[in-house]
Design a protein around this motif. Structure first.
Motif, mmCIF file in Angstrom:
data_model
loop_
_atom_site.group_PDB
_atom_site.id
_atom_site.type_symbol
_atom_site.label_atom_id
_atom_site.label_comp_id
_atom_site.label_asym_id
_atom_site.label_seq_id
_atom_site.Cartn_x
_atom_site.Cartn_y
_atom_site.Cartn_z
ATOM 1 N N GLU A 1 0.807 -1.219 0.000
ATOM 2 C CA GLU A 1 0.000 0.000 0.000
ATOM 3 C C GLU A 1 0.844 1.275 0.000
ATOM 4 O O GLU A 1 0.302 2.372 0.062
ATOM 5 N N SER B 1 -1.330 -1.831 -6.891
ATOM 6 C CA SER B 1 -1.528 -0.412 -7.169
ATOM 7 C C SER B 1 -2.293 -0.204 -8.468
ATOM 8 O O SER B 1 -3.146 0.694 -8.572
ATOM 9 N N VAL C 1 -5.968 -0.865 -7.728
ATOM 10 C CA VAL C 1 -6.574 0.159 -6.872
ATOM 11 C C VAL C 1 -6.749 1.469 -7.634
ATOM 12 O O VAL C 1 -7.803 2.126 -7.552
#
Length: 278
Positions: A158, A191, A194
């Motif tokens: 994250e 990533s 997302v």
């Protein structure tokens, strides 16, 4: 604070649970400029919007966890704070938002004292976001000591691209480059999902810090095979690594990309890169 206090004259309705927190305007306004500005506004439930001093009413803070807000209120009343690992980073965020430097220092100390493999990346991200240089250095040193475990955590996946690139510049990461490439690949796919952007786009910054010339020829072959599926690494970067092998030196490659990290497993060709590690 969670039940009406003697002479309390302000109520906050906090979080999705709409928990009520009671306090005194004079204490909050005296201790914190941000609260002083907030309390100068007319709260929900006020009957007289023309009054210069708002009557008792409720201020709704729907995006704050009650436990976090209570920690801030505790600090304003006592100059101390009770923290735990679940709220420390959010209290740090609130301390920055409210301009409470002393609370910020208490949060940083607690975070440094209780760092764990699972939380260190989140702490590093927060440290960079809030300009906490000392905490950044502490987190980096922690990660350098147990890199192989850290890169497997959710927190690592994250990280922002900027913070990950900064981390990858370290020579002291205790992990082999091949494992680091795989960790960055997994980060990039998360990533990409997302952010709903292509893998090469989200990974452009961190990938520049991967030290491909350190990989053996057989490892580069495998890397190229994997790269055909997601285009994580620019073709020119892989070509530069092959060129370093062909010329038996890191010619044309930034010197930092030829330096073995602390956890890099030795390969035969590393001795040809030695001039670039000095």
């Amino acid at each position: 604070l969670q039940s009406p206090l003697p002479c309390s004259d302000v109520t906050f309705v906090v979080g999705p649970e709409q928990q009520k927190v009671f306090a005194h305007r004079c204490v909050l306004a005296c201790r914190c400029q941000a609260f002083r500005g907030m309390l100068a506004q007319v709260p929900v439930g006020s009957q007289d919007s023309s009054s210069s001093v708002p009557p008792q009413g409720s201020f709704i803070l729907g995006n704050v966890q009650p436990e976090v807000f209570l920690a801030v209120i505790e600090f304003l009343y006592t100059n101390n704070v009770t923290l735990n690992s679940h709220i420390a980073l959010e209290v740090l965020t609130s301390s920055v938002e409210y301009g409470l430097q002393d609370l910020c220092k208490l949060c940083v100390k607690f975070i440094k004292d209780t760092l764990s493999v699972e939380q260190v990346c989140e702490a590093l991200q927060a440290a960079v976001a809030y300009g906490q240089t000392d905490l950044q250095q502490h987190c980096l040193a922690f990660i350098e000591g147990c890199t192989a475990a850290v890169v497997r955590t959710q927190g690592f996946r994250e990280l922002s691209d900027v913070v990950l690139a900064r981390l990858l510049r370290s020579d002291r990461l205790a992990v082999d480059e091949l494992d680091l490439v795989q960790a960055v690949r997994e980060w990039a796919h998360v990533s990409s999902a997302v952010l709903e952007r292509p893998v090469p786009e989200v990974a452009a910054l961190p990938v520049r810090e991967l030290r491909l010339p350190l990989l053996a020829p057989s490892e580069l072959v495998t890397l190229e095979s994997h790269n055909q599926r997601d285009l994580l690494i620019p073709v020119e970067s892989i070509a530069a690594a092959w060129r370093a092998h062909a010329l038996r030196k890191g010619s044309g490659v930034p010197s930092r990309l030829c330096r073995p990290r602390r956890g890099t497993r030795p390969r035969d060709h590393h001795r040809h890169l030695e001039p670039h590690t000095k």
